[in-house]
Design a protein around this motif. Structure first.
Motif, PDB file in Angstrom:
ATOM      1  N   PHE A 141      41.474  43.695  60.119  1.00  0.00           N
ATOM      2  CA  PHE A 141      41.167  42.485  60.882  1.00  0.00           C
ATOM      3  C   PHE A 141      41.370  42.758  62.365  1.00  0.00           C
ATOM      4  CE2 PHE A 141      45.724  42.190  60.586  1.00  0.00           C
ATOM      5  CZ  PHE A 141      46.130  41.470  61.696  1.00  0.00           C
ATOM      6  N   ASP A 142      40.804  41.878  63.172  1.00  0.00           N
ATOM      7  CA  ASP A 142      40.849  42.008  64.632  1.00  0.00           C
ATOM      8  C   ASP A 142      42.132  41.370  65.155  1.00  0.00           C
ATOM      9  OD1 ASP A 142      40.480  42.058  67.344  1.00  0.00           O
ATOM     10  OD2 ASP A 142      38.529  41.064  67.335  1.00  0.00           O
ATOM     11  N   ALA A 143      43.119  42.207  65.445  1.00  0.00           N
ATOM     12  CA  ALA A 143      44.414  41.703  65.912  1.00  0.00           C
ATOM     13  C   ALA A 143      44.328  41.134  67.320  1.00  0.00           C
ATOM     14  CB  ALA A 143      45.451  42.817  65.862  1.00  0.00           C
ATOM     15  N   VAL A 144      43.276  41.475  68.064  1.00  0.00           N
ATOM     16  CA  VAL A 144      43.106  40.907  69.409  1.00  0.00           C
ATOM     17  C   VAL A 144      42.729  39.429  69.290  1.00  0.00           C
ATOM     18  CG1 VAL A 144      41.749  40.998  71.527  1.00  0.00           C
ATOM     19  CG2 VAL A 144      42.468  43.120  70.405  1.00  0.00           C
ATOM     20  N   LYS A 145      41.843  39.109  68.343  1.00  0.00           N
ATOM     21  CA  LYS A 145      41.464  37.709  68.134  1.00  0.00           C
ATOM     22  C   LYS A 145      42.602  36.926  67.493  1.00  0.00           C
ATOM     23  CE  LYS A 145      38.083  34.586  66.121  1.00  0.00           C
ATOM     24  NZ  LYS A 145      36.777  34.403  65.455  1.00  0.00           N
ATOM     25  N   TYR A 146      43.242  37.515  66.513  1.00  0.00           N
ATOM     26  CA  TYR A 146      44.304  36.819  65.789  1.00  0.00           C
ATOM     27  C   TYR A 146      45.659  37.391  66.178  1.00  0.00           C
ATOM     28  CZ  TYR A 146      40.634  34.544  63.205  1.00  0.00           C
ATOM     29  OH  TYR A 146      39.536  33.788  62.886  1.00  0.00           O
ATOM     30  N   SER A 148      49.547  37.582  67.033  1.00  0.00           N
ATOM     31  CA  SER A 148      50.753  37.005  66.443  1.00  0.00           C
ATOM     32  C   SER A 148      51.878  38.019  66.582  1.00  0.00           C
ATOM     33  CB  SER A 148      50.516  36.693  64.955  1.00  0.00           C
ATOM     34  OG  SER A 148      51.738  36.451  64.274  1.00  0.00           O
ATOM     35  N   VAL A 149      53.105  37.522  66.728  1.00  0.00           N
ATOM     36  CA  VAL A 149      54.241  38.445  66.749  1.00  0.00           C
ATOM     37  C   VAL A 149      54.363  39.169  65.410  1.00  0.00           C
ATOM     38  CG1 VAL A 149      55.511  37.134  68.468  1.00  0.00           C
ATOM     39  CG2 VAL A 149      55.843  36.608  66.050  1.00  0.00           C
ATOM     40  N   LEU A 150      53.756  38.584  64.372  1.00  0.00           N
ATOM     41  CA  LEU A 150      53.818  39.190  63.046  1.00  0.00           C
ATOM     42  C   LEU A 150      52.735  40.237  62.826  1.00  0.00           C
ATOM     43  CD1 LEU A 150      54.625  36.054  60.854  1.00  0.00           C
ATOM     44  CD2 LEU A 150      56.171  37.882  61.558  1.00  0.00           C
ATOM     45  N   ASN A 151      51.933  40.494  63.850  1.00  0.00           N
ATOM     46  CA  ASN A 151      50.904  41.523  63.696  1.00  0.00           C
ATOM     47  C   ASN A 151      51.493  42.913  63.552  1.00  0.00           C
ATOM     48  OD1 ASN A 151      48.519  40.177  63.397  1.00  0.00           O
ATOM     49  ND2 ASN A 151      47.963  40.229  65.560  1.00  0.00           N
ATOM     50  N   VAL A 152      52.745  43.060  63.911  1.00  0.00           N
ATOM     51  CA  VAL A 152      53.399  44.339  63.658  1.00  0.00           C
ATOM     52  C   VAL A 152      53.418  44.630  62.154  1.00  0.00           C
ATOM     53  CG1 VAL A 152      55.731  43.380  63.529  1.00  0.00           C
ATOM     54  CG2 VAL A 152      55.403  45.765  64.220  1.00  0.00           C
ATOM     55  N   TYR A 153      53.410  43.563  61.347  1.00  0.00           N
ATOM     56  CA  TYR A 153      53.351  43.706  59.891  1.00  0.00           C
ATOM     57  C   TYR A 153      51.936  43.478  59.348  1.00  0.00           C
ATOM     58  CZ  TYR A 153      58.390  43.038  60.421  1.00  0.00           C
ATOM     59  OH  TYR A 153      59.708  43.152  60.803  1.00  0.00           O
ATOM     60  N   GLY A 154      50.991  43.216  60.242  1.00  0.00           N
ATOM     61  CA  GLY A 154      49.625  42.960  59.807  1.00  0.00           C
ATOM     62  C   GLY A 154      49.397  41.569  59.270  1.00  0.00           C
ATOM     63  N   LEU A 155      50.199  40.598  59.703  1.00  0.00           N
ATOM     64  CA  LEU A 155      50.154  39.255  59.126  1.00  0.00           C
ATOM     65  C   LEU A 155      49.472  38.216  60.006  1.00  0.00           C
ATOM     66  CD1 LEU A 155      53.737  39.156  57.559  1.00  0.00           C
ATOM     67  CD2 LEU A 155      51.557  39.328  56.337  1.00  0.00           C
ATOM     68  N   VAL A 187      60.596  38.119  55.258  1.00  0.00           N
ATOM     69  CA  VAL A 187      59.635  37.928  56.340  1.00  0.00           C
ATOM     70  C   VAL A 187      58.441  37.119  55.842  1.00  0.00           C
ATOM     71  CG1 VAL A 187      57.981  39.097  57.853  1.00  0.00           C
ATOM     72  CG2 VAL A 187      60.309  39.962  57.644  1.00  0.00           C
ATOM     73  N   LEU A 188      57.990  37.394  54.622  1.00  0.00           N
ATOM     74  CA  LEU A 188      56.847  36.668  54.069  1.00  0.00           C
ATOM     75  C   LEU A 188      57.182  35.193  53.850  1.00  0.00           C
ATOM     76  CD1 LEU A 188      55.530  39.278  51.475  1.00  0.00           C
ATOM     77  CD2 LEU A 188      54.791  38.908  53.836  1.00  0.00           C
ATOM     78  N   GLU A 189      58.369  34.923  53.349  1.00  0.00           N
ATOM     79  CA  GLU A 189      58.764  33.525  53.147  1.00  0.00           C
ATOM     80  C   GLU A 189      58.908  32.811  54.484  1.00  0.00           C
ATOM     81  OE1 GLU A 189      61.115  33.707  48.876  1.00  0.00           O
ATOM     82  OE2 GLU A 189      62.227  34.208  50.710  1.00  0.00           O
ATOM     83  N   GLU A 190      59.402  33.511  55.487  1.00  0.00           N
ATOM     84  CA  GLU A 190      59.537  32.915  56.816  1.00  0.00           C
ATOM     85  C   GLU A 190      58.166  32.629  57.426  1.00  0.00           C
ATOM     86  OE1 GLU A 190      60.937  31.449  60.425  1.00  0.00           O
ATOM     87  OE2 GLU A 190      61.895  31.643  58.457  1.00  0.00           O
ATOM     88  N   LEU A 191      57.173  33.460  57.106  1.00  0.00           N
ATOM     89  CA  LEU A 191      55.805  33.211  57.554  1.00  0.00           C
ATOM     90  C   LEU A 191      55.369  31.807  57.149  1.00  0.00           C
ATOM     91  CD1 LEU A 191      52.876  34.067  58.459  1.00  0.00           C
ATOM     92  CD2 LEU A 191      52.599  35.001  56.150  1.00  0.00           C
ATOM     93  N   PHE A 192      55.684  31.410  55.939  1.00  0.00           N
ATOM     94  CA  PHE A 192      55.314  30.080  55.448  1.00  0.00           C
ATOM     95  C   PHE A 192      56.186  28.994  56.054  1.00  0.00           C
ATOM     96  CE2 PHE A 192      53.149  32.652  52.363  1.00  0.00           C
ATOM     97  CZ  PHE A 192      52.096  31.881  51.908  1.00  0.00           C
TER      98      PHE A 192
END
Length: 267
Positions: A141-146, A148-155, A187-192
């Protein structure tokens, strides 16, 4: 949590048109289907983000959904999904709408759903890859468009789904996502929870890292001190670095990670 054993795809399940640019149904698909078994879908309105071959939509239609909207960023996918759905479940084709859309952007704003679900890319696009080539939309996916601080994990893309879904869900509606366990369960639960949902893990399993998907962006993140969860063994008891997991991938050796299907109920 739902059942503990992952559903296995059969040759009958795979009797579909599956061109090279689509994401071929695999263990991720099996996990998605298994997790969705824990969700009540009968007479519900559901949108799937990333319709692919249509295999998830076919299963949902068989289970009695009232309305299925399948969206995909890749316009090439939609005729394939339409063909597969009409071939396998022709009597339900009036319940189906397929749209080209980047997440929910093209879905009419007055459409409200009981469930929004997806199995979406969780690897930022490397500079060497152009989105739209071959099956790249299915993997990156395009991390520039989306951002997020969570992009380090690809989220980042999955976080965007949670944000967009807030105005598209009915009362008591939920979002169901299939997520890579490399960030760790907390981290995944915190995402929600951070985005206003109460998470429930409906399925989890251990699977091999897909050899077709590069981990180069995660290797760089690991160098910056971020922690990831990869393993040398299927039981996920022998941790290894992302660097070693990528080296193993290049050499044609498997490494392993957790996979989670999480339902988030809108608070």
């Amino acid at each position: 949590m739902g059942r503990s054993e992952r559903r296995t795809l059969t040759p009958k399940d795979l009797n579909l048109e599956i061109p090279d640019f689509t994401f071929r149904p695999n263990v991720w698909t099996e996990a998605f289907l298994t997790g969705l078994e824990s969700i009540d879908v009968r007479n519900k309105r559901i949108v799937e983000i990333g319709v692919g071959t249509g295999i998830i939509g076919i299963d949902l239609l068989k289970r009695g959904v009232k309305k299925y909207v399948g969206v995909d960023i890749d316009a090439r996918i939609l005729p394939i999904a339409k063909q597969n759905i009409e071939k396998i479940v022709p009597k339900f084709k009036q319940r189906v709408t397929l749209l080209q859309s980047d997440l929910l952007e093209s879905v009419p704003s007055d459409y409200l759903f009981d469930v929004i679900c997806g199995c979406l890319p969780q690897v930022s696009k490397p500079a060497t890859i152009k989105l739209g080539d071959e099956d790249s939309f299915a993997r990156y996916f395009d991390a520039v468009k989306y951002q997020s601080v969570l992009n380090v994990y690809g989220l980042g893309l999955n976080e965007a789904v949670l944000i967009q879904s807030k105005t598209r869900l009915k009362s008591q509606g939920s979002v169901v996502l299939v997520l890579f366990g490399r960030a760790g369960k907390s981290v995944l639960e915190e995402l929600f929870t951070h985005n206003g949902y109460t998470p429930r893990i409906v399925f989890e399993d251990n699977i091999a890292q897909l050899r077709e998907t590069t981990l180069a962006t995660l290797v760089e993140a690991e160098k910056q001190g971020h922690k990831f969860f990869f393993f040398k063994d299927l039981a996920c008891r022998k941790p290894i670095s992302v660097k070693e997991a990528e080296e193993r991938r290049i050499k044609g050796k498997d490494s392993y990670h957790k996979i989670y299907v999480i339902e988030g109920k809108l608070n």
